[in-house]
Write a protein that holds these residues in place. Structure first.
Motif, PDB file in Angstrom:
ATOM      1  N   LYS A 110      -5.947 -16.119  11.411  1.00 54.51           N
ATOM      2  CA  LYS A 110      -6.887 -14.781  11.149  1.00 54.51           C
ATOM      3  C   LYS A 110      -5.954 -14.204  10.012  1.00 54.51           C
ATOM      4  O   LYS A 110      -6.192 -13.738   8.888  1.00 54.51           O
ATOM      5  CB  LYS A 110      -7.366 -14.265  12.269  1.00 54.51           C
ATOM      6  CG  LYS A 110      -8.363 -13.546  12.250  1.00 54.51           C
ATOM      7  CD  LYS A 110      -8.713 -12.960  13.738  1.00 54.51           C
ATOM      8  CE  LYS A 110      -9.444 -14.129  14.185  1.00 54.51           C
ATOM      9  NZ  LYS A 110      -9.984 -13.675  15.768  1.00 54.51           N
ATOM     10  N   GLY A 111      -4.704 -14.006  10.395  1.00 54.68           N
ATOM     11  CA  GLY A 111      -3.599 -13.233   9.419  1.00 54.68           C
ATOM     12  C   GLY A 111      -3.450 -13.845   8.162  1.00 54.68           C
ATOM     13  O   GLY A 111      -3.535 -13.045   7.103  1.00 54.68           O
ATOM     14  N   LEU A 112      -3.370 -15.120   8.029  1.00 50.54           N
ATOM     15  CA  LEU A 112      -3.422 -16.054   6.808  1.00 50.54           C
ATOM     16  C   LEU A 112      -4.720 -15.464   5.871  1.00 50.54           C
ATOM     17  O   LEU A 112      -4.317 -15.248   4.850  1.00 50.54           O
ATOM     18  CB  LEU A 112      -3.216 -17.429   6.954  1.00 50.54           C
ATOM     19  CG  LEU A 112      -1.944 -18.158   7.481  1.00 50.54           C
ATOM     20  CD1 LEU A 112      -2.086 -19.434   8.050  1.00 50.54           C
ATOM     21  CD2 LEU A 112      -0.934 -17.897   6.406  1.00 50.54           C
ATOM     22  N   GLY A 113      -5.862 -15.613   6.564  1.00 55.74           N
ATOM     23  CA  GLY A 113      -7.210 -15.423   5.983  1.00 55.74           C
ATOM     24  C   GLY A 113      -7.263 -13.887   5.336  1.00 55.74           C
ATOM     25  O   GLY A 113      -7.645 -13.745   4.510  1.00 55.74           O
ATOM     26  N   ARG A 114      -6.607 -12.988   6.282  1.00 57.33           N
ATOM     27  CA  ARG A 114      -7.025 -11.507   6.054  1.00 57.33           C
ATOM     28  C   ARG A 114      -5.888 -11.333   4.685  1.00 57.33           C
ATOM     29  O   ARG A 114      -6.388 -10.687   3.802  1.00 57.33           O
ATOM     30  CB  ARG A 114      -6.129 -10.771   6.913  1.00 57.33           C
ATOM     31  CG  ARG A 114      -7.496 -10.284   7.667  1.00 57.33           C
ATOM     32  CD  ARG A 114      -6.794  -8.981   8.897  1.00 57.33           C
ATOM     33  NE  ARG A 114      -7.899  -9.379  10.174  1.00 57.33           N
ATOM     34  CZ  ARG A 114      -7.261  -9.177  11.394  1.00 57.33           C
ATOM     35  NH1 ARG A 114      -5.991  -8.901  11.581  1.00 57.33           N
ATOM     36  NH2 ARG A 114      -7.955  -9.282  12.422  1.00 57.33           N
ATOM     37  N   ALA A 115      -4.591 -12.067   4.544  1.00 57.44           N
ATOM     38  CA  ALA A 115      -3.760 -11.660   3.467  1.00 57.44           C
ATOM     39  C   ALA A 115      -4.269 -12.527   2.134  1.00 57.44           C
ATOM     40  O   ALA A 115      -4.057 -12.017   1.069  1.00 57.44           O
ATOM     41  CB  ALA A 115      -2.467 -12.353   3.820  1.00 57.44           C
ATOM     42  N   CYS A 116      -5.059 -13.693   2.438  1.00 54.55           N
ATOM     43  CA  CYS A 116      -5.477 -14.205   1.306  1.00 54.55           C
ATOM     44  C   CYS A 116      -6.540 -13.557   0.622  1.00 54.55           C
ATOM     45  O   CYS A 116      -6.523 -13.485  -0.611  1.00 54.55           O
ATOM     46  CB  CYS A 116      -5.824 -15.714   1.593  1.00 54.55           C
ATOM     47  SG  CYS A 116      -4.723 -16.981   1.844  1.00 54.55           S
ATOM     48  N   GLU A 117      -7.306 -12.852   1.444  1.00 57.22           N
ATOM     49  CA  GLU A 117      -8.428 -12.016   0.897  1.00 57.22           C
ATOM     50  C   GLU A 117      -7.807 -10.775   0.303  1.00 57.22           C
ATOM     51  O   GLU A 117      -8.249 -10.368  -0.847  1.00 57.22           O
ATOM     52  CB  GLU A 117      -9.198 -11.632   2.085  1.00 57.22           C
ATOM     53  CG  GLU A 117     -10.690 -11.107   1.687  1.00 57.22           C
ATOM     54  CD  GLU A 117     -11.484 -10.715   2.920  1.00 57.22           C
ATOM     55  OE1 GLU A 117     -11.605 -11.203   4.008  1.00 57.22           O
ATOM     56  OE2 GLU A 117     -12.372  -9.687   2.441  1.00 57.22           O
TER      57      GLU A 117
ATOM     58  N   ALA B  16      -9.755 -24.404   9.154  1.00 60.04           N
ATOM     59  CA  ALA B  16     -10.549 -24.252   7.930  1.00 60.04           C
ATOM     60  C   ALA B  16     -11.471 -23.321   7.916  1.00 60.04           C
ATOM     61  O   ALA B  16     -11.832 -22.637   6.911  1.00 60.04           O
ATOM     62  CB  ALA B  16     -10.853 -25.758   7.354  1.00 60.04           C
ATOM     63  N   SER B  17     -12.007 -23.175   9.212  1.00 60.42           N
ATOM     64  CA  SER B  17     -13.336 -22.407   9.320  1.00 60.42           C
ATOM     65  C   SER B  17     -12.731 -20.942   9.256  1.00 60.42           C
ATOM     66  O   SER B  17     -13.540 -20.170   8.961  1.00 60.42           O
ATOM     67  CB  SER B  17     -14.008 -22.580  10.695  1.00 60.42           C
ATOM     68  OG  SER B  17     -12.989 -22.153  11.619  1.00 60.42           O
ATOM     69  N   HIS B  18     -11.526 -20.499   9.256  1.00 59.50           N
ATOM     70  CA  HIS B  18     -10.965 -19.329   9.220  1.00 59.50           C
ATOM     71  C   HIS B  18     -10.876 -18.787   7.806  1.00 59.50           C
ATOM     72  O   HIS B  18     -10.563 -17.491   7.667  1.00 59.50           O
ATOM     73  CB  HIS B  18      -9.731 -19.002   9.762  1.00 59.50           C
ATOM     74  CG  HIS B  18      -9.732 -18.930  11.568  1.00 59.50           C
ATOM     75  ND1 HIS B  18     -10.232 -17.741  12.109  1.00 59.50           N
ATOM     76  CD2 HIS B  18      -9.430 -20.001  12.250  1.00 59.50           C
ATOM     77  CE1 HIS B  18     -10.112 -17.952  13.308  1.00 59.50           C
ATOM     78  NE2 HIS B  18      -9.574 -19.190  13.358  1.00 59.50           N
ATOM     79  N   ILE B  19     -10.816 -19.841   6.871  1.00 57.25           N
ATOM     80  CA  ILE B  19     -10.255 -19.591   5.448  1.00 57.25           C
ATOM     81  C   ILE B  19     -11.452 -19.798   4.527  1.00 57.25           C
ATOM     82  O   ILE B  19     -11.545 -20.884   4.191  1.00 57.25           O
ATOM     83  CB  ILE B  19      -9.308 -20.200   5.009  1.00 57.25           C
ATOM     84  CG1 ILE B  19      -8.127 -20.324   6.233  1.00 57.25           C
ATOM     85  CG2 ILE B  19      -8.543 -19.850   3.668  1.00 57.25           C
ATOM     86  CD1 ILE B  19      -7.295 -19.004   6.386  1.00 57.25           C
ATOM     87  N   PRO B  20     -12.230 -19.019   4.281  1.00 53.83           N
ATOM     88  CA  PRO B  20     -13.182 -19.093   3.542  1.00 53.83           C
ATOM     89  C   PRO B  20     -12.984 -19.145   1.925  1.00 53.83           C
ATOM     90  O   PRO B  20     -11.834 -18.725   1.688  1.00 53.83           O
ATOM     91  CB  PRO B  20     -14.431 -17.850   3.425  1.00 53.83           C
ATOM     92  CG  PRO B  20     -13.609 -16.767   3.787  1.00 53.83           C
ATOM     93  CD  PRO B  20     -12.291 -17.483   4.752  1.00 53.83           C
ATOM     94  N   HIS B  21     -13.443 -20.135   1.120  1.00 52.74           N
ATOM     95  CA  HIS B  21     -13.133 -20.150  -0.367  1.00 52.74           C
ATOM     96  C   HIS B  21     -13.877 -19.185  -1.166  1.00 52.74           C
ATOM     97  O   HIS B  21     -15.027 -18.998  -1.082  1.00 52.74           O
ATOM     98  CB  HIS B  21     -13.335 -21.391  -1.041  1.00 52.74           C
ATOM     99  CG  HIS B  21     -12.321 -22.491  -0.240  1.00 52.74           C
ATOM    100  ND1 HIS B  21     -12.621 -23.848   0.021  1.00 52.74           N
ATOM    101  CD2 HIS B  21     -11.060 -22.391   0.015  1.00 52.74           C
ATOM    102  CE1 HIS B  21     -11.772 -24.522   0.517  1.00 52.74           C
ATOM    103  NE2 HIS B  21     -10.924 -23.592   0.607  1.00 52.74           N
ATOM    104  N   ARG B  22     -13.072 -18.508  -1.941  1.00 57.16           N
ATOM    105  CA  ARG B  22     -13.742 -17.220  -2.577  1.00 57.16           C
ATOM    106  C   ARG B  22     -14.086 -17.722  -4.185  1.00 57.16           C
ATOM    107  O   ARG B  22     -15.015 -17.249  -4.675  1.00 57.16           O
ATOM    108  CB  ARG B  22     -12.862 -16.106  -2.792  1.00 57.16           C
ATOM    109  CG  ARG B  22     -12.305 -15.590  -1.226  1.00 57.16           C
ATOM    110  CD  ARG B  22     -11.037 -15.076  -1.346  1.00 57.16           C
ATOM    111  NE  ARG B  22     -10.748 -14.529  -2.922  1.00 57.16           N
ATOM    112  CZ  ARG B  22     -10.781 -13.446  -3.458  1.00 57.16           C
ATOM    113  NH1 ARG B  22     -11.333 -12.622  -2.746  1.00 57.16           N
ATOM    114  NH2 ARG B  22     -10.443 -13.117  -4.636  1.00 57.16           N
TER     115      ARG B  22
END
Lengths: 341, 341
Positions: A110-117, B16-22
């Motif tokens: 979740k943390g990785l994902g938020r920062a990626c966004e 992978a489900s946590h990280i959507p591709h933008r």
């Protein structure tokens, strides 16, 4: 020879000598915040990798999995930003102790994902492996920039202004607070919480570098402040073969940092100079452009401050608030194979 | 939930489900040998990362630093090759125990350097950090390919031939020999040395994939054999939504492997099917092109062998040398969070 005699930077230089570059497309190898590779289309790819090791870089008693994920992305995005580039995509390798719960991993991601966004990065792949005991995270990030807008550590000229984004010292003081749970700290708990958060959830100056790269401001060199202001300024100056005056009175210090220093008898200037992990941009600019730059950052949200001036004479003169001029021999900062000092 | 109940591939899917591709530039994310990112110039970038952890992936009592460096590069080059791409550049992060001698690192880098030269890779940067105890190496490699020549796991069709480069099983048997220093092995010591070397110094089929990509041969899918022939064939077949017949009698076995199996009463077919780290290319090809392909590899130096056929019916039928047909339920291979089996 032992590693601690060679030090991290001696080690990197020694190792780089083993690996000659074969392709002309390698514009820059080891020795800047990112390596630079030219693309067929005409842009530059920049690439950086940072590893975080449990008990060396983080402590799961004081960081949440979300914060750990965030920070892993942010520190790499900061390196990409320091080249004037926009983060594009990343791969992560995770070394996971066998006893880890899946819930912990969900929170990490979740943390990785938020920062990626937040920083505009696509996490496209990676590797997960088990480790005997400690967590290991290694993230590689790729960014892109136009050839003309690449910022590197080399290029500062005598007379250029030295500037930085944000504030300095917060993260180092936050870490000091985290590492002394038994100590009685004076001052406001909210201040201390802010400092700790700056350590655990650093930002990366992705938007700021994009703003600078888009402008016509003549940025002449750039680095991010990760090892410590003194040490990173040293890297920039040696790459540019110049020296500097650094003005203690001008260092941008946050209120929580100043308050906590005063209430606990800490030397704010020393701490700001030696402490690491600010992840702010430190850069030089043609002095004629300073006014225009400062104007463009008014009401922008991120402070930018001039903190010194480039000199032809090498070495750093640390101009103290009391007027004394000290020559910094070897800038302080974090060395992975030595104690701080 | 515990990690060992989820398994490595369950884990990857969940994360992978946590990280959507933008970005639309992400052509492929998690789920193949490499992720694929489109470049402005029109080519594809492929990117892969592999981590090696001491005591999980290697044992410094049985591998030299040179071999460790070599293998770190080779396993990633093999992933790049499996996409039909040419390796271009790499970054490495090293987690180094504090007690390490610089001489050890020099030797490690010599191995990295030699493999970079062999596979045409520029090592452009990385990160070195200290670890509490165990070695950690994580390498990220980037490669390039023309859009039309990208090979992926998806694309095999019923009737296609299944082929592989090189021989299978050597590395797994080499590892078995390394892991049983007390055991009395029968047969030739030179054979055992060869098998151990195949485990410690694998090659990557970079030239072979370039030859296939340049040809007009209709390769329909590809993967590299790292987890084990059975398991990797399973990945390719599920991505392509087809099944296969796998012919035990056709498996390409090396003489040292066959001899050592016979002399020690080991089941060669089972070992070849379940053992990992061959780093050979496993691919499917339009059946009309098989003859032409086999002709083009005569006298080439690397054997290529047809080992089966794609079927519309899902699942793998393992056609034994004695004529029996067994259905493989769950292909054997290496799972980082479970014992082999």
């Amino acid at each position: 020879m032992d590693l601690d005699r060679l030090g991290e930077f001696g080690l990197i230089a020694r190792l780089a000598s083993h690996i000659p570059h074969r392709s002309r497309r390698v514009v820059k190898g080891i020795g800047d915040d990112c390596a630079v590779y030219s693309q067929p289309g005409g842009n530059y790819l920049v690439v950086t990798a940072d590893a975080l090791i449990e008990s060396v870089h983080f402590d799961l008693n004081t960081t949440t999995p979300e914060q750990l994920g965030w920070k892993t992305v942010a520190v790499n995005a900061s390196d990409v930003a320091a080249m004037g580039a926009a983060p594009r995509f990343a791969v992560v390798t995770l070394g996971i102790p066998k006893t880890t719960k899946v819930n912990f991993l969900d929170r990490l991601y979740k943390g990785l994902g938020r920062a990626c966004e937040a920083f505009g990065v696509d996490l496209v792949g990676g590797d997960t492996v088990s480790t005997p005991e400690h967590w290991m995270l290694s993230l590689t990030m790729l960014g892109e920039t136009r050839k003309k807008r690449l910022f590197t550590r080399k290029g500062a000229k005598a007379g250029d202004a030295i500037l930085m984004t944000g504030t300095v010292g917060d993260s180092a003081l936050g870490l000091q607070i985290l590492k002394s749970p038994g100590k009685k700290w004076s001052g406001s708990p909210a201040d201390r919480k802010h400092l700790i958060q700056r350590h655990l959830e650093p930002t990366a100056r992705v938007k700021e570098t994009a703003k600078l790269a888009k402008s016509r401001l003549r940025v002449t060199s750039m680095i991010d402040v990760s090892d410590g202001l003194g040490q990173d300024l040293g890297h920039l100056l040696s790459a540019s073969e110049v020296g500097a005056e650094l003005w203690e009175a001008s260092l941008p210090l946050s209120k929580p940092f100043e308050n906590t220093c005063i209430k606990n008898g800490l030397e704010a200037g020393e701490l700001a100079l030696g402490g690491g992990e600010d992840y702010e941009l430190l850069f030089t600019l043609k002095s004629e452009d300073v006014k225009k730059l400062l104007r463009s950052f008014v009401n922008y949200g991120t402070p930018v401050t001039q903190i010194g001036e480039v000199t032809a004479r090498q070495g750093v003169v640390w101009v103290r608030t009391n007027g004394r001029r000290q020559t910094l021999r070897k800038p302080a900062g974090f060395n992975h194979f030595k104690e701080n000092g």
